[in-house]
Motif scaffolding. Sequence first.
Motif, PDB file in Angstrom:
ATOM      1  N   TRP A   1     -27.019  37.773   8.272  1.00  8.95           N
ATOM      2  CA  TRP A   1     -26.615  39.232   7.886  1.00  8.95           C
ATOM      3  C   TRP A   1     -26.390  39.599   6.827  1.00  8.95           C
ATOM      4  CZ3 TRP A   1     -29.129  41.873  11.519  1.00  8.95           C
ATOM      5  CH2 TRP A   1     -29.207  41.312  12.798  1.00  8.95           C
TER       6      TRP A   1
ATOM      7  N   ASP B   1     -24.266  42.611   4.183  1.00 10.48           N
ATOM      8  CA  ASP B   1     -23.186  43.248   4.450  1.00 10.48           C
ATOM      9  C   ASP B   1     -23.850  44.659   4.621  1.00 10.48           C
ATOM     10  OD1 ASP B   1     -20.298  44.171   3.557  1.00 10.48           O
ATOM     11  OD2 ASP B   1     -21.148  45.652   2.752  1.00 10.48           O
ATOM     12  N   TRP B   2     -23.184  45.520   5.441  1.00 11.32           N
ATOM     13  CA  TRP B   2     -23.687  46.856   6.017  1.00 11.32           C
ATOM     14  C   TRP B   2     -24.227  47.563   4.747  1.00 11.32           C
ATOM     15  CZ3 TRP B   2     -21.302  51.301   4.650  1.00 11.32           C
ATOM     16  CH2 TRP B   2     -20.374  51.227   4.327  1.00 11.32           C
ATOM     17  N   ARG B   3     -23.525  47.779   3.672  1.00 17.77           N
ATOM     18  CA  ARG B   3     -23.628  48.419   2.631  1.00 17.77           C
ATOM     19  C   ARG B   3     -25.008  48.256   2.118  1.00 17.77           C
ATOM     20  NH1 ARG B   3     -18.843  46.447   2.500  1.00 17.77           N
ATOM     21  NH2 ARG B   3     -17.132  47.535   2.374  1.00 17.77           N
ATOM     22  N   TRP B   4     -25.830  47.259   2.298  1.00 17.13           N
ATOM     23  CA  TRP B   4     -27.078  46.957   1.791  1.00 17.13           C
ATOM     24  C   TRP B   4     -28.196  47.507   2.505  1.00 17.13           C
ATOM     25  CZ3 TRP B   4     -27.811  45.853  -3.120  1.00 17.13           C
ATOM     26  CH2 TRP B   4     -26.720  45.463  -3.706  1.00 17.13           C
ATOM     27  N   ASN B   5     -27.869  48.219   3.828  1.00 17.36           N
ATOM     28  CA  ASN B   5     -28.793  49.020   4.457  1.00 17.36           C
ATOM     29  C   ASN B   5     -27.973  50.150   5.526  1.00 17.36           C
ATOM     30  OD1 ASN B   5     -31.384  49.730   5.608  1.00 17.36           O
ATOM     31  ND2 ASN B   5     -31.474  47.937   7.189  1.00 17.36           N
ATOM     32  N   VAL B   6     -27.871  50.891   4.764  1.00 23.47           N
ATOM     33  CA  VAL B   6     -27.442  52.260   5.544  1.00 23.47           C
ATOM     34  C   VAL B   6     -28.533  53.138   6.102  1.00 23.47           C
ATOM     35  CG1 VAL B   6     -26.083  54.234   5.576  1.00 23.47           C
ATOM     36  CG2 VAL B   6     -25.348  52.256   4.355  1.00 23.47           C
ATOM     37  N   ASP B   7     -28.879  52.720   7.310  1.00 26.09           N
ATOM     38  CA  ASP B   7     -30.129  53.135   7.828  1.00 26.09           C
ATOM     39  C   ASP B   7     -29.872  54.351   8.687  1.00 26.09           C
ATOM     40  OD1 ASP B   7     -29.495  51.784   9.782  1.00 26.09           O
ATOM     41  OD2 ASP B   7     -31.141  50.623  10.425  1.00 26.09           O
TER      42      ASP B   7
ATOM     43  N   TYR C   1     -23.445  60.796   9.099  1.00 25.09           N
ATOM     44  CA  TYR C   1     -22.948  59.816   8.439  1.00 25.09           C
ATOM     45  C   TYR C   1     -21.516  60.314   7.757  1.00 25.09           C
ATOM     46  CZ  TYR C   1     -25.946  55.724   8.900  1.00 25.09           C
ATOM     47  OH  TYR C   1     -26.351  54.657   9.446  1.00 25.09           O
TER      48      TYR C   1
ATOM     49  N   VAL D   1     -19.049  56.344   4.138  1.00 23.94           N
ATOM     50  CA  VAL D   1     -20.206  55.290   4.312  1.00 23.94           C
ATOM     51  C   VAL D   1     -21.123  55.531   3.421  1.00 23.94           C
ATOM     52  CG1 VAL D   1     -21.865  54.574   5.914  1.00 23.94           C
ATOM     53  CG2 VAL D   1     -19.695  55.079   6.991  1.00 23.94           C
TER      54      VAL D   1
ATOM     55  N   ALA E   1     -22.428  52.926   0.335  1.00 27.64           N
ATOM     56  CA  ALA E   1     -23.748  52.320   0.345  1.00 27.64           C
ATOM     57  C   ALA E   1     -24.561  51.813  -0.898  1.00 27.64           C
ATOM     58  CB  ALA E   1     -25.017  53.445   0.985  1.00 27.64           C
TER      59      ALA E   1
END
Length: 112
Positions: free
Chosen positions: A63, A65-71, A79, A83, A87
Amino acid sequence: PRWVPSESPSFNAGVMVINLEAWRSRQVTARIEEWVAENKKNRIWRHGSQPAMLLVFHDEVHWLDWRWNVDGLGHRLNYPQEVLQEAKILHWTGPLKPWLDDGVNRLLWEPH
């Protein structure tokens, strides 16, 4: 695999980092093409190449880090600002792409 446990986590293939050496040595393209051909014959799924990649990689995901795919920006309207500010990649998954007449989150997209 011919069977993927339902508790297997899902990933979004729209943003991936790929080890090309491993991809080639394991003939991943051919494996994905086999699944796509199977789907063409038997209509197993209806969402493009995403399910084929999930079938091939379901137990091999590392996985990001979430910052690399704020979908979800093609359907989600709320949002939190924090966040969006953190991003690295804004990803318009969903049907309401910002370049369409009924698209959403256009103000995020227009500067790009």
